[in-house]
Design a protein around this motif. Sequence first.
Motif, PDB file in Angstrom:
ATOM      1  N   PHE A 394       0.798  -1.227   0.000  1.00  0.00           N
ATOM      2  CA  PHE A 394       0.000   0.000   0.000  1.00  0.00           C
ATOM      3  C   PHE A 394       0.833   1.281   0.000  1.00  0.00           C
ATOM      4  O   PHE A 394       0.299   2.360  -0.189  1.00  0.00           O
ATOM      5  N   ALA A 395       2.152   1.172   0.265  1.00  0.00           N
ATOM      6  CA  ALA A 395       2.985   2.388   0.335  1.00  0.00           C
ATOM      7  C   ALA A 395       3.242   2.925  -1.069  1.00  0.00           C
ATOM      8  O   ALA A 395       3.801   2.212  -1.908  1.00  0.00           O
ATOM      9  N   PRO A 396       2.854   4.180  -1.327  1.00  0.00           N
ATOM     10  CA  PRO A 396       3.018   4.706  -2.674  1.00  0.00           C
ATOM     11  C   PRO A 396       4.439   5.208  -2.966  1.00  0.00           C
ATOM     12  O   PRO A 396       4.866   5.249  -4.111  1.00  0.00           O
ATOM     13  N   ALA A 397       5.187   5.608  -1.926  1.00  0.00           N
ATOM     14  CA  ALA A 397       6.478   6.269  -2.159  1.00  0.00           C
ATOM     15  C   ALA A 397       7.574   5.281  -2.547  1.00  0.00           C
ATOM     16  O   ALA A 397       7.445   4.073  -2.355  1.00  0.00           O
ATOM     17  N   GLY A 398       8.691   5.835  -3.096  1.00  0.00           N
ATOM     18  CA  GLY A 398       9.837   5.013  -3.480  1.00  0.00           C
ATOM     19  C   GLY A 398      10.715   4.688  -2.287  1.00  0.00           C
ATOM     20  O   GLY A 398      10.470   5.149  -1.163  1.00  0.00           O
ATOM     21  N   ILE A 399      11.762   3.895  -2.549  1.00  0.00           N
ATOM     22  CA  ILE A 399      12.636   3.428  -1.468  1.00  0.00           C
ATOM     23  C   ILE A 399      13.327   4.594  -0.762  1.00  0.00           C
ATOM     24  O   ILE A 399      13.354   4.674   0.468  1.00  0.00           O
ATOM     25  N   LEU A 400      13.875   5.529  -1.565  1.00  0.00           N
ATOM     26  CA  LEU A 400      14.651   6.619  -0.966  1.00  0.00           C
ATOM     27  C   LEU A 400      13.768   7.497  -0.082  1.00  0.00           C
ATOM     28  O   LEU A 400      14.147   7.855   1.029  1.00  0.00           O
ATOM     29  N   VAL A 401      12.583   7.823  -0.557  1.00  0.00           N
ATOM     30  CA  VAL A 401      11.688   8.706   0.200  1.00  0.00           C
ATOM     31  C   VAL A 401      11.307   8.045   1.532  1.00  0.00           C
ATOM     32  O   VAL A 401      11.385   8.665   2.600  1.00  0.00           O
ATOM     33  N   LEU A 402      10.913   6.771   1.470  1.00  0.00           N
ATOM     34  CA  LEU A 402      10.521   6.056   2.692  1.00  0.00           C
ATOM     35  C   LEU A 402      11.694   5.929   3.667  1.00  0.00           C
ATOM     36  O   LEU A 402      11.547   6.123   4.870  1.00  0.00           O
ATOM     37  N   SER A 403      12.877   5.620   3.109  1.00  0.00           N
ATOM     38  CA  SER A 403      14.059   5.438   3.972  1.00  0.00           C
ATOM     39  C   SER A 403      14.426   6.744   4.654  1.00  0.00           C
ATOM     40  O   SER A 403      14.688   6.778   5.859  1.00  0.00           O
ATOM     41  N   LEU A 404      14.464   7.839   3.879  1.00  0.00           N
ATOM     42  CA  LEU A 404      14.867   9.130   4.448  1.00  0.00           C
ATOM     43  C   LEU A 404      13.851   9.617   5.482  1.00  0.00           C
ATOM     44  O   LEU A 404      14.211  10.211   6.495  1.00  0.00           O
ATOM     45  N   PHE A 405      12.571   9.349   5.225  1.00  0.00           N
ATOM     46  CA  PHE A 405      11.501   9.728   6.154  1.00  0.00           C
ATOM     47  C   PHE A 405      11.725   9.041   7.509  1.00  0.00           C
ATOM     48  O   PHE A 405      11.727   9.667   8.569  1.00  0.00           O
ATOM     49  N   ALA A 406      11.932   7.727   7.454  1.00  0.00           N
ATOM     50  CA  ALA A 406      12.125   6.969   8.691  1.00  0.00           C
ATOM     51  C   ALA A 406      13.445   7.334   9.361  1.00  0.00           C
ATOM     52  O   ALA A 406      13.526   7.464  10.584  1.00  0.00           O
ATOM     53  N   TRP A 407      14.487   7.509   8.551  1.00  0.00           N
ATOM     54  CA  TRP A 407      15.833   7.828   9.062  1.00  0.00           C
ATOM     55  C   TRP A 407      15.798   9.115   9.880  1.00  0.00           C
ATOM     56  O   TRP A 407      16.345   9.184  10.988  1.00  0.00           O
ATOM     57  N   ALA A 408      15.135  10.152   9.329  1.00  0.00           N
ATOM     58  CA  ALA A 408      15.067  11.431  10.044  1.00  0.00           C
ATOM     59  C   ALA A 408      14.122  11.327  11.235  1.00  0.00           C
ATOM     60  O   ALA A 408      14.426  11.814  12.327  1.00  0.00           O
ATOM     61  N   GLY A 409      12.975  10.658  11.024  1.00  0.00           N
ATOM     62  CA  GLY A 409      11.963  10.582  12.071  1.00  0.00           C
ATOM     63  C   GLY A 409      12.484   9.948  13.337  1.00  0.00           C
ATOM     64  O   GLY A 409      12.285  10.464  14.439  1.00  0.00           O
ATOM     65  N   VAL A 410      13.176   8.841  13.196  1.00  0.00           N
ATOM     66  CA  VAL A 410      13.670   8.157  14.396  1.00  0.00           C
ATOM     67  C   VAL A 410      15.057   8.660  14.779  1.00  0.00           C
ATOM     68  O   VAL A 410      15.346   8.927  15.944  1.00  0.00           O
ATOM     69  N   GLY A 411      15.923   8.824  13.775  1.00  0.00           N
ATOM     70  CA  GLY A 411      17.323   9.142  14.042  1.00  0.00           C
ATOM     71  C   GLY A 411      17.526  10.522  14.631  1.00  0.00           C
ATOM     72  O   GLY A 411      18.367  10.717  15.513  1.00  0.00           O
ATOM     73  N   CYS A 412      16.784  11.511  14.131  1.00  0.00           N
ATOM     74  CA  CYS A 412      17.007  12.889  14.562  1.00  0.00           C
ATOM     75  C   CYS A 412      16.065  13.301  15.679  1.00  0.00           C
ATOM     76  O   CYS A 412      16.010  14.471  16.051  1.00  0.00           O
ATOM     77  N   SER A 413      15.308  12.352  16.213  1.00  0.00           N
ATOM     78  CA  SER A 413      14.517  12.672  17.401  1.00  0.00           C
ATOM     79  C   SER A 413      15.125  11.984  18.629  1.00  0.00           C
ATOM     80  O   SER A 413      15.414  12.644  19.625  1.00  0.00           O
ATOM     81  N   ILE A 414      15.386  10.681  18.528  1.00  0.00           N
ATOM     82  CA  ILE A 414      15.908  10.011  19.733  1.00  0.00           C
ATOM     83  C   ILE A 414      17.438  10.015  19.804  1.00  0.00           C
ATOM     84  O   ILE A 414      17.998   9.774  20.861  1.00  0.00           O
ATOM     85  N   GLY A 415      18.115  10.315  18.697  1.00  0.00           N
ATOM     86  CA  GLY A 415      19.577  10.305  18.687  1.00  0.00           C
ATOM     87  C   GLY A 415      20.228  11.486  19.388  1.00  0.00           C
ATOM     88  O   GLY A 415      21.106  11.301  20.255  1.00  0.00           O
ATOM     89  N   PRO A 416      19.833  12.724  19.046  1.00  0.00           N
ATOM     90  CA  PRO A 416      20.534  13.884  19.622  1.00  0.00           C
ATOM     91  C   PRO A 416      20.524  13.916  21.160  1.00  0.00           C
ATOM     92  O   PRO A 416      21.587  14.140  21.761  1.00  0.00           O
ATOM     93  N   PRO A 417      19.370  13.650  21.820  1.00  0.00           N
ATOM     94  CA  PRO A 417      19.426  13.668  23.299  1.00  0.00           C
ATOM     95  C   PRO A 417      20.354  12.584  23.865  1.00  0.00           C
ATOM     96  O   PRO A 417      20.949  12.784  24.930  1.00  0.00           O
ATOM     97  N   ILE A 418      20.479  11.459  23.138  1.00  0.00           N
ATOM     98  CA  ILE A 418      21.425  10.437  23.619  1.00  0.00           C
ATOM     99  C   ILE A 418      22.844  11.007  23.570  1.00  0.00           C
ATOM    100  O   ILE A 418      23.608  10.923  24.536  1.00  0.00           O
ATOM    101  N   MET A 419      23.189  11.597  22.413  1.00  0.00           N
ATOM    102  CA  MET A 419      24.543  12.155  22.274  1.00  0.00           C
ATOM    103  C   MET A 419      24.814  13.207  23.343  1.00  0.00           C
ATOM    104  O   MET A 419      25.872  13.203  23.974  1.00  0.00           O
ATOM    105  N   VAL A 420      23.847  14.114  23.552  1.00  0.00           N
ATOM    106  CA  VAL A 420      24.035  15.167  24.554  1.00  0.00           C
ATOM    107  C   VAL A 420      24.211  14.530  25.933  1.00  0.00           C
ATOM    108  O   VAL A 420      25.114  14.885  26.698  1.00  0.00           O
ATOM    109  N   SER A 421      23.374  13.536  26.229  1.00  0.00           N
ATOM    110  CA  SER A 421      23.422  12.940  27.577  1.00  0.00           C
ATOM    111  C   SER A 421      24.684  12.107  27.806  1.00  0.00           C
ATOM    112  O   SER A 421      25.045  11.838  28.955  1.00  0.00           O
TER     113      SER A 421
END
Lengths: 500, 48
Positions: A394-421
């Motif tokens: 059912f996903a209409p988007a291509g591989i790159l769009v889906l990957s980048l969406f997930a990469w930023a969504g999870v990586g740039c939300s839970i990653g930075p506070p870990i690094m800071v902490s």
Amino acid sequence: MAMGSNAVVIVVFVIYVVALFVISVMSSKTVKSQEDFIIGGRNIGWLGTALSAAASSNSAGTMVAHAGSAFLVGLQFHWVSMGIVMIESLNMYLVMSPRIRNFAGHKNVMTIPDYYKQRFKKMGSTLQAVTATIIVLFMISYLVAQFKGMSFTIQSVMGWPFAPAVIVSAIIVTIYTFAGGYVAVVWTDVIQGILMLGAMILMPVLAITNAGGFTNAMNAISTINPDMLLPIGSMGVFYAIGMGFSALGSGGNPHIITRYLSVKNRKEIRKAGLMTVIFDSIVTYGAVIVGFFGRVIFTDPAMLPDGNSELIYYQMANKLIPNQIILGLIYAAIFAAIMSTIDSMLLVVSSTVVRDFWENIINKGKPLDTAFVLKVNRITVVVVAAIAMIGTFFAPAGILVLSLFAWAGVGCSIGPPIMVSLWYKKTTGIGALCGVLAGLITAMAFQFMPSLQFMYGGPPAFVVSVIVTLLVSMATASQAEDEEITDCLTTVAPDMLEDI
Amino acid sequence: MGGYGVQWFMFFGSFICIWIYGFAMYFWLGAKWKKEDEEKAKLKGDDK
């Protein structure tokens, strides 16, 4: 497709898949506890750590989609390769791995939400629930992207239609992750990493040679589309910045960080760092080179099946490799890149569901029967794979769009506070929570608001998250954790005291 | 390079630089951690 009927390619491909199953069955004998299933008993050496982290982070997004993007926009996309190597290796060498491994050893941390819970006594449970939810949602989106890439490969090798290709892909990877857990994932990743390295050394050399050598290829591309030769071209400077710093998300992607938690000792961390540089540079540069020089051979995207630029790597392999055994191995390498990511993600999602949601949040950390927990982990792997497989249709988007969406969504939300902490001992739970939410909101705003789509949302989300974590922590400094907790970051964990 | 120095550097020059950085970090970290461990061991010895 011409390749679909080739028996030799299919045989090589099938042998490769069987080899994965054998590794999985052998690994399953070592799995006796949840710790074994999730992080391999925290006893993984440099080869397993580095190749597994690098193979997991380089997925369909790299081998298939990066080649496709370089084929379309040229050198402007190459910033992503340099960014990946520099940022991921710095995380392995210095920024994340040594400190988070120390902490994990002291506090028996097995997952990223687990880290948040142990690092922050105040707000720890809330952080665990929030980050676990983010991981499950975005990793499923990521899995959908990988299943799409996997089905492209099966379509190309076997000539099958999309639906059976997706179903077979899902079954293969689910079975070996189900049986062998983390150890199977790591050792299949090692085999897959070696295959990827071989393919990414051979294919770029063939691409440049068949394009007529470096200078001739540049001359040819300057007549096809001169914009492709510019480091910052028509896509603009924000595109280059977005791509160059997109790997900042790697510090928050749990399928990568789990490798930092499981490495044996500091000696292995150094070797893993060096291996990350070597592996990432060969694979990421290789994908871009294949796509970029492929433009000399396939001068127009319309020359690819359905005009799909993400098929350039497959088409280049078909065109440049006459030997069917080597071609089968090249296909296996693409399949490997994808599977090594899927298996890790399946494990991350299942461990998050079982360890974080069920054991720690619902059951309040009370001990559960080991055999029963293992069984639940395995069933969760199957359920998650089934959900992602259905989503693929059912996903209409291509591989790159889906990957980048997930990469930023999870990586740039839970990653930075870990690094800071990890580095700022006065980081507070409320600061980390605000940082997680600020990163998530920023990443989504850049994804969905048309006025912000001038650049990839990962880097701005990372910066916003770091700033918010720091500012809120400073404002709530009285809630900083005591030294008993923060010392665990800098004191070498007792289970990793060995020679450097 | 035929007038394509920038392109050559992005594909190959940066690749070489990244490998030099990778090996430099490997040896620097080894020396750093070894020194830190020796200092800690010395401090422990002094305490006794």
